[in-house]
Scaffold this active site. Structure first.
Site, PDB file in Angstrom:
ATOM      1  N   GLU A 363     103.002 -45.129  36.430  1.00 50.12           N
ATOM      2  CA  GLU A 363     102.567 -43.718  36.455  1.00 50.12           C
ATOM      3  C   GLU A 363     103.762 -42.766  36.620  1.00 50.12           C
ATOM      4  O   GLU A 363     103.713 -41.766  37.326  1.00 50.12           O
ATOM      5  CB  GLU A 363     101.472 -43.500  37.490  1.00 50.12           C
ATOM      6  CG  GLU A 363     100.236 -44.289  37.092  1.00 50.12           C
ATOM      7  CD  GLU A 363      98.936 -43.747  37.602  1.00 50.12           C
ATOM      8  OE1 GLU A 363      98.844 -42.529  37.791  1.00 50.12           O
ATOM      9  OE2 GLU A 363      98.022 -44.558  37.771  1.00 50.12           O
TER      10      GLU A 363
HETATM   11  N1  CAA Z   1     100.421 -30.347  33.243  1.00 54.90           N
HETATM   12  C1  CAA Z   1     100.166 -29.617  32.131  1.00 54.90           C
HETATM   13  N2  CAA Z   1     101.036 -29.537  31.101  1.00 54.90           N
HETATM   14  C2  CAA Z   1     102.198 -30.206  31.224  1.00 54.90           C
HETATM   15  C3  CAA Z   1     102.520 -30.972  32.357  1.00 54.90           C
HETATM   16  C4  CAA Z   1     101.574 -31.021  33.395  1.00 54.90           C
HETATM   17  N3  CAA Z   1     101.796 -31.734  34.497  1.00 54.90           N
HETATM   18  N4  CAA Z   1     103.735 -31.529  32.190  1.00 54.90           N
HETATM   19  C5  CAA Z   1     104.168 -31.123  31.000  1.00 54.90           C
HETATM   20  N5  CAA Z   1     103.245 -30.320  30.404  1.00 54.90           N
HETATM   21  C6  CAA Z   1     103.332 -29.627  29.128  1.00 54.90           C
HETATM   22  C7  CAA Z   1     104.472 -28.616  29.166  1.00 54.90           C
HETATM   23  O1  CAA Z   1     104.023 -27.387  29.675  1.00 54.90           O
HETATM   24  C8  CAA Z   1     104.846 -28.532  27.705  1.00 54.90           C
HETATM   25  O2  CAA Z   1     103.918 -27.724  27.036  1.00 54.90           O
HETATM   26  P1  CAA Z   1     104.367 -26.693  25.864  1.00 54.90           P
HETATM   27  O3  CAA Z   1     105.030 -27.504  24.806  1.00 54.90           O
HETATM   28  O4  CAA Z   1     103.075 -26.084  25.428  1.00 54.90           O
HETATM   29  O5  CAA Z   1     105.303 -25.724  26.503  1.00 54.90           O
HETATM   30  C9  CAA Z   1     104.640 -29.953  27.215  1.00 54.90           C
HETATM   31  O6  CAA Z   1     103.714 -30.564  28.121  1.00 54.90           O
HETATM   32  C10 CAA Z   1     105.891 -30.774  27.154  1.00 54.90           C
HETATM   33  O7  CAA Z   1     106.458 -30.763  28.444  1.00 54.90           O
HETATM   34  P2  CAA Z   1     107.954 -31.177  28.733  1.00 54.90           P
HETATM   35  O8  CAA Z   1     108.856 -30.408  27.833  1.00 54.90           O
HETATM   36  O9  CAA Z   1     108.171 -31.097  30.185  1.00 54.90           O
HETATM   37  O10 CAA Z   1     107.914 -32.688  28.227  1.00 54.90           O
HETATM   38  P3  CAA Z   1     109.026 -33.793  28.243  1.00 54.90           P
HETATM   39  O11 CAA Z   1     108.997 -34.499  26.954  1.00 54.90           O
HETATM   40  O12 CAA Z   1     110.324 -33.237  28.750  1.00 54.90           O
HETATM   41  O13 CAA Z   1     108.454 -34.887  29.294  1.00 54.90           O
HETATM   42  C11 CAA Z   1     107.835 -35.885  31.338  1.00 54.90           C
HETATM   43  C12 CAA Z   1     107.878 -34.643  30.462  1.00 54.90           C
HETATM   44  C13 CAA Z   1     107.451 -35.350  32.697  1.00 54.90           C
HETATM   45  C14 CAA Z   1     109.153 -36.622  31.435  1.00 54.90           C
HETATM   46  C15 CAA Z   1     106.739 -36.830  30.770  1.00 54.90           C
HETATM   47  O14 CAA Z   1     107.145 -37.407  29.562  1.00 54.90           O
HETATM   48  C16 CAA Z   1     106.352 -37.908  31.746  1.00 54.90           C
HETATM   49  O15 CAA Z   1     105.573 -37.687  32.653  1.00 54.90           O
HETATM   50  N6  CAA Z   1     106.890 -39.150  31.538  1.00 54.90           N
HETATM   51  C17 CAA Z   1     106.440 -40.292  32.322  1.00 54.90           C
HETATM   52  C18 CAA Z   1     105.275 -40.941  31.645  1.00 54.90           C
HETATM   53  C19 CAA Z   1     104.408 -41.663  32.610  1.00 54.90           C
HETATM   54  O16 CAA Z   1     104.201 -41.271  33.749  1.00 54.90           O
HETATM   55  N7  CAA Z   1     103.826 -42.757  32.139  1.00 54.90           N
HETATM   56  C20 CAA Z   1     102.911 -43.484  32.932  1.00 54.90           C
HETATM   57  C21 CAA Z   1     102.009 -44.273  32.070  1.00 54.90           C
HETATM   58  S1  CAA Z   1     100.449 -44.587  32.762  1.00 54.90           S
HETATM   59  C22 CAA Z   1     100.626 -45.826  33.856  1.00 54.90           C
HETATM   60  O17 CAA Z   1     101.680 -46.208  34.252  1.00 54.90           O
HETATM   61  C23 CAA Z   1      99.319 -46.309  34.317  1.00 54.90           C
HETATM   62  C24 CAA Z   1      99.280 -47.575  35.043  1.00 54.90           C
HETATM   63  O18 CAA Z   1      99.804 -48.588  34.675  1.00 54.90           O
HETATM   64  C25 CAA Z   1      98.418 -47.629  36.234  1.00 54.90           C
END
Ligand code: CAA
Length: 380
Positions: A363
């Site tokens: 996550e």
């Molecule tokens: N809420 C709403 N919108 C959001 C947001 C949030 N928390 N975070 C980002 N956004 C939106 C931004 O506002 C942006 O929107 P616009 O283009 O309209 O302006 C868009 O999303 C892109 O945002 P970023 O430019 O910040 O995106 P990024 O490519 O730089 O990446 C990141 C952001 C935080 C690194 C994201 O890629 C991330 O969270 N990566 C980790 C992925 C992850 O957690 N994976 C887990 C998989 S599930 C799992 O693990 C389950 C399990 O096994 C139990």
């Protein structure tokens, strides 16, 4: 400010603790060894209402809140982290986005059986080439009349294979990158929806982790969650809350390991007295307990904020970062308190130590949590 849990929260803690100790703990080591998921445990959680804790009764839930939910994940993880994540992925990752973004018809069709626990849920975001960089996904969904045709694959899917309902993400417009991502609800048994490799893991071994494959899966338009292009936002917002569930899992693992370490320190004699009388052990236990309590407070605060309708994304990321890191530290120290015995399968602390590691990874790795937190701090 009042830090006292309500009667309802205390009641849920007691109910889940009794269930965890009597029905989950006895088989935890064996399920870990055999890498065996036990659907009966999930069915019993459903009977207790745990599968739908935060959702309204009209959607099959018990109408409680997110604080009750994190308390439940914590108590389950205190004896078996695999069972904790089964519930966390089911509630936070599969049910939440349907609750938040689903149409009324989708809530009745998918959220209700998830809340009642007649169906198990999963979430598919990660792909072989896109983990931390979630927007780099390659799976596609091409509209053809009243259907979307899904192609691609997702990996590391918690509850994969066992779940009946999957919230997944694919590109409806690859040119637009993250703005071209759309969310879909897939059902086990859809033609072309297949299960791939099952991972053999270091920890949480009785929680199944599978690859899921989309081979020209014909998904009806009514299974699209939200609008086209809204998928990345749905995925991110889902993780905002999901991370707090993992924090609760980490707190539970750390508390479980600490409980075992305290009991063992009082019982184990060396140099003519219990090792608990050695200041070196006392200081170690004191540090462990203080960190567990701090992690718990952060975790509960984020859950409380979500329950109150306040912003919680920042607190949730902080709770996962801190709780994941202390779960690793506390479980390593619990093994240390047990000495050589702690390194064997005769005692459960080595399992807690193996289980803790994933809380720093899934996550969003703890490095990604730091990125998320710093973006909150630095934005205008
Ligand atoms: N809420 C709403 N919108 C959001 C947001 C949030 N928390 N975070 C980002 N956004 C939106 C931004 O506002 C942006 O929107 P616009 O283009 O309209 O302006 C868009 O999303 C892109 O945002 P970023 O430019 O910040 O995106 P990024 O490519 O730089 O990446 C990141 C952001 C935080 C690194 C994201 O890629 C991330 O969270 N990566 C980790 C992925 C992850 O957690 N994976 C887990 C998989 S599930 C799992 O693990 C389950 C399990 O096994 C139990």
């Amino acid at each position: 400010m009042n830090f006292k849990l309500s009667e309802e929260h205390e009641m849920i803690r007691k109910m889940v603790r009794d269930f965890a100790e009597n029905e989950v703990a006895p088989t935890a080591a064996e399920r870990d060894e055999e890498e065996r998921f036990d659907r009966e445990i999930f069915d019993k959680m459903a009977e207790l209402g745990l599968t739908g804790i935060p959702w309204d009764e009209k959607y099959g839930g018990i109408g409680s809140d997110y604080l009750s939910y994190v308390i439940a994940v914590e108590e389950l993880s205190r004896v078996c982290a695999s069972t904790g994540v089964t519930l966390s992925a089911h509630v936070s990752l599969a049910s939440w986005p349907i609750y938040k973004f689903g149409t009324e018809e989708q809530k009745q069709r998918f959220l209700k059986p998830l809340a009642q626990g007649t169906k198990l849920g999963a979430y598919g975001l990660t792909e072989p080439g896109s983990g931390s960089d979630a927007a780099a996904m390659k799976s596609t969904a091409k509209r053809e009349g009243d259907y979307y045709i899904l192609n691609g694959s997702k990996i590391f899917i918690t509850n994969g294979g066992e779940a009946e309902i999957y919230v997944v993400f694919a590109l409806t417009d690859p040119e637009k990158k993250h703005k071209g991502v759309t969310a879909f609800i897939l059902e086990k048994g859809m033609e072309g929806f297949r299960f791939g490799k099952k991972e053999s893991k270091l920890g949480i071994r009785s929680s199944p982790t599978l690859e899921i494959i989309f081979d020209n899966v014909k998904v009806p338009v009514e299974n699209r969650l939200g609008e086209e292009g809204e998928g990345f936002k749905i995925a991110m917002m889902t993780l905002d809350g999901g991370r707090n569930g993992i924090a609760a899992q980490a707190v539970g693992i750390a508390q479980g390991a600490l409980d075992h370490a305290i009991a063992y320190a009082k019982e184990r004699k060396q140099f003519g007295k219990p090792i608990a009388e050695q200041q070196g052990i006392q200081f170690m236990l004191a540090d462990m307990a203080t960190k567990v309590e701090a992690a718990r407070l952060l975790t509960y605060q984020a859950a409380w904020a979500e329950s109150e309708g306040l912003p919680y994304g920042l607190k949730s990321a902080m709770s996962k970062l801190f709780a994941g890191d202390i779960a690793m530290e506390v479980t390593i120290n619990a093994v240390q308190v047990f000495g050589g015995y702690g390194y064997t399968k005769e005692y459960p602390v080595e399992r807690f130590m193996r289980d803790a590691k994933i809380t720093q990874i899934y996550e969003g790795t703890n490095e990604i949590q730091r990125l998320v937190i710093s973006r909150y701090l630095l934005k205008d």
